[in-house]
Design an enzyme around this catalytic site. Structure first.
Site, PDB file in Angstrom:
ATOM      1  N   ASP A 173      24.757  59.495  81.495  1.00  0.00           N
ATOM      2  CA  ASP A 173      23.534  58.940  82.098  1.00  0.00           C
ATOM      3  C   ASP A 173      22.974  59.843  83.198  1.00  0.00           C
ATOM      4  O   ASP A 173      23.414  60.976  83.374  1.00  0.00           O
ATOM      5  CB  ASP A 173      23.821  57.547  82.642  1.00  0.00           C
TER       6      ASP A 173
ATOM      7  N   ASP B 115      27.926  59.397  85.449  1.00  0.00           N
ATOM      8  CA  ASP B 115      29.139  58.578  85.571  1.00  0.00           C
ATOM      9  C   ASP B 115      29.324  57.636  84.384  1.00  0.00           C
ATOM     10  O   ASP B 115      30.409  57.111  84.172  1.00  0.00           O
ATOM     11  CB  ASP B 115      29.197  57.829  86.916  1.00  0.00           C
ATOM     12  N   ARG B 116      28.263  57.410  83.614  1.00  0.00           N
ATOM     13  CA  ARG B 116      28.413  56.564  82.421  1.00  0.00           C
ATOM     14  C   ARG B 116      28.638  57.422  81.187  1.00  0.00           C
ATOM     15  O   ARG B 116      28.273  58.598  81.167  1.00  0.00           O
ATOM     16  CB  ARG B 116      27.135  55.750  82.183  1.00  0.00           C
TER      17      ARG B 116
ATOM     18  N   SER C  36      20.959  56.520  89.180  1.00  0.00           N
ATOM     19  CA  SER C  36      21.823  56.424  88.015  1.00  0.00           C
ATOM     20  C   SER C  36      21.060  56.393  86.690  1.00  0.00           C
ATOM     21  O   SER C  36      20.308  57.298  86.396  1.00  0.00           O
ATOM     22  CB  SER C  36      22.726  55.211  88.172  1.00  0.00           C
ATOM     23  N   HIS C  37      21.244  55.294  85.943  1.00  0.00           N
ATOM     24  CA  HIS C  37      20.661  55.215  84.607  1.00  0.00           C
ATOM     25  C   HIS C  37      19.196  54.772  84.634  1.00  0.00           C
ATOM     26  O   HIS C  37      18.576  54.663  83.583  1.00  0.00           O
ATOM     27  CB  HIS C  37      21.469  54.219  83.774  1.00  0.00           C
TER      28      HIS C  37
ATOM     29  N   LYS D 176      33.313  56.015  88.338  1.00  0.00           N
ATOM     30  CA  LYS D 176      33.453  56.167  86.891  1.00  0.00           C
ATOM     31  C   LYS D 176      33.000  57.581  86.530  1.00  0.00           C
ATOM     32  O   LYS D 176      32.291  58.219  87.296  1.00  0.00           O
ATOM     33  CB  LYS D 176      32.675  55.098  86.154  1.00  0.00           C
TER      34      LYS D 176
ATOM     35  N   ASP E 177      23.291  60.157  86.456  1.00  0.00           N
ATOM     36  CA  ASP E 177      24.175  60.822  87.419  1.00  0.00           C
ATOM     37  C   ASP E 177      25.554  61.118  86.816  1.00  0.00           C
ATOM     38  O   ASP E 177      26.506  61.404  87.552  1.00  0.00           O
ATOM     39  CB  ASP E 177      24.309  60.001  88.702  1.00  0.00           C
TER      40      ASP E 177
END
Ligand code: G16
Length: 543
Positions: free
Chosen positions: A277, A281-282, A113-114, A376, A279
């Site tokens: 981000d 999703d943010r 992710s982030h 998300k 991946d």
């Protein structure tokens, strides 16, 4: 070609955190480390005969070699088919969309992710279930238990396949379809939002900057914003996914998305800015010199939900994670719908979404989403804002300040103390828990504690229970301080301190956030003895 059974021994520490297993790339490069975890996931699933698995990742370093391993293990496990994003690319929301659309048994998403990427950065893996959402706690715990007892794994000795060419391939009799990572997701977005209105907005000269931070959202943003919606070329910056994110920290907040924040504060700034981000999703939403907090973004979207055709019927309910500000609660109250407060982690929204109890969900950690998938979704939030701007007109700042005037403003900030000693972090939380019992009624500066607890949650749908989800100190004026340890870091422990103050008076809505929260910040530092426990006099990151 044959299926090999390989003897192995357990690795300690393969317990999934807030969102899957995240470790340094070097940990994942140890022989058998990835294989052990994948086998443990596969061992916890039912019969895979005739079933489809979705596979892809955020393109970070180690993604491509991990994809080949997972494919060979999926063949050994007996899956009939894998849908693989071209080049090993699938954003987290796109993976959720593909799982749902194609009726897959589930999916494996390779992402941290982030978290930063590259050979010295982080890598991660998570399993999403048939509803497209993160594996629930009971499953991740069962997977962890399995990792502790694992003695062997099974893998095909088939050669690597070409993951860059769309079309059909075979791994030991298992069909692998290399698919366009964007198509299914883009089709879904076009169903939810008024693409015609957004196209007209851009045609009228509306300007935007979307910072993909050299992470996985680049291809999605190029295709949808510049391709389908006619935003001028150059609207998307840092749009090519790179294995090390070009050295950027792909976490879309005002600290890490510095380039976008500077651009949005400069003379001649675009009308609208956004970032996503690692991946995808943010999301972060920014007006001209005006970053919007994720908590406010959720509340604004909820209050204006029906502007988008996909939500024209209104909301069944809203859900937010506990540390997220209560701005959304006020909107839910005005709409006469329930607002659910869940522990941190998107997985806790899954049952509410599946049961049709919540339509929109959000988290303070730059996550917003809805019932359209079970993750998300960064670009979805950006498209929602574009739809809103296209229908309502005015600027981002106009929309947010009008919202505050109607509902009041929730000043909000998060202070992170990163890479502190895990023992110190545990002790700090332990001390706080001891203090909880006698906190109510105490006066602190001009605040008075109304109640204090360690957040517990019983899922209203499946009655599963989660405890020790964050320490809350609630003040009589509605202000809050929340303490939690992060479940996504890979170095030491990260203490998160969440601060929230409600201000009803529009004449007081213009204060700089840290100034508005100064009294609470001082209380938060002293109640938890942060300096004493951590040796830190300042947070590492303030968002
Ligand atoms: C993950 C989870 C989110 C959570 C966030 C922060 O996000 O999916 O639900 O809010 O971590 O978690 P923590 O505070 O425990 O670090 P992502 O974008 O990293 O997958």
């Amino acid at each position: 070609m044959a299926i090999r059974t390989v003897a192995t021994t357990p690795f300690p520490g393969q317990r999934p955190g807030t969102s899957g297993l995240r470790k340094k790339v070097t940990a994942f490069q140890q022989p058998h480390f990835l294989e052990n975890f994948v086998q443990s996931v596969f061992d916890m699933l039912g019969d895979a005969t005739g079933k489809t698995l979705v596979l892809g990742g955020d393109g970070r370093f180690h993604n491509r070699s991990a994809i080949q391993v997972v494919l060979k293990m999926a063949a050994a496990r007996g899956f009939a088919r894998v849908l693989l994003g071209q080049g090993g690319i699938l954003s987290t929301p796109a993976a959720s969309c593909v799982i749902r659309k194609h009726g897959a048994m589930g999916g494996i998403i390779l992402s941290a992710s982030h978290n930063p990427g590259g050979p010295d950065g982080d890598f991660g893996i998570k399993y999403n279930a048939a509803n497209g959402g993160p594996a629930p706690e009971a499953l991740t715990e069962a997977i962890y238990e399995r990792t502790l007892a694992l003695a062997e794994y099974r893998i095909s000795d088939a050669p690597d396949i070409d993951i860059d060419t769309r079309g059909e391939h075979t791994v030991d009799g298992m069909r692998v379809e290399v698919i366009d990572p964007v198509a299914d997701y883009a089709e879904l977005m076009a169903q939810l939002f008024d693409f015609g209105a957004i196209r007209r907005l851009f045609a009228g000269g509306f300007s935007m900057c979307f910072d993909a931070m050299h992470a996985v959202c680049g291809p999605y943003a190029h295709a949808i914003l510049e391709g389908m919606l006619g935003a001028p070329a150059g609207t998307v910056i840092n749009g090519v996914p790179l294995e090390d994110f070009g050295g950027l920290h792909p976490d879309p907040n005002p600290v890490n998305a510095e380039q976008l924040i500077e651009l949005m504060a400069a003379p001649g700034a675009p009308d609208f800015g956004a970032a996503s981000d690692g991946d995808a999703d943010r999301n972060m939403i920014v007006g001209r010199n005006f970053p919007v907090t994720p908590s406010d973004s959720l509340a604004v979207l909820a209050a204006n939900a029906t502007v988008a055709p996909g939500y024209a019927g209104g909301l069944a309910g809203i859900a937010r994670s506990m540390p997220t500000s209560r701005a959304a609660d006020r909107v839910a109250e005005a709409l006469g719908v329930p607002c659910y407060e869940t522990p941190t982690g998107w997985k806790y929204f899954g049952t509410l979404l599946d049961a049709g109890k919540a339509t929109l969900c959000g988290e303070e950690s730059y996550g917003t989403g809805s019932r359209h998938i079970r993750e998300k979704d960064g670009l979805w939030a950006v498209l929602y804002w574009l739809n809103l701007l296209a229908v309502r007109g005015g600027s981002v700042q106009d929309i947010v300040t009008a919202h505050w005037q109607r509902f009041g403003r929730h000043y909000y900030s998060r202070h992170d103390y990163e890479a502190i000693s895990p023992d110190a972090a545990r002790l700090l939380m332990q001390d706080l828990r001891i203090k909880l019992a006698y906190m109510a009624g105490q006066k602190m500066n001009h605040y008075e504690v109304q109640s204090a607890d360690d957040f517990e949650y019983t899922d209203p749908v499946d009655s599963s229970h989660a405890s020790q989800q964050g320490i809350r100190i609630m003040m009589t004026d509605g202000s809050r301080i929340v303490y939690r340890l992060s479940g996504t870091g890979t170095e030491g422990a990260t203490l998160r301190v969440y601060l929230e103050r409600y201000e009803a008076d529009p004449a007081q809505h213009h204060l700089p956030t840290q100034q508005a929260l100064a009294g609470l910040i001082a209380i938060a530092d002293s109640v938890a003895s942060i300096v004493l426990h951590t040796g830190r006099t300042n947070p590492t990151v303030i968002t």
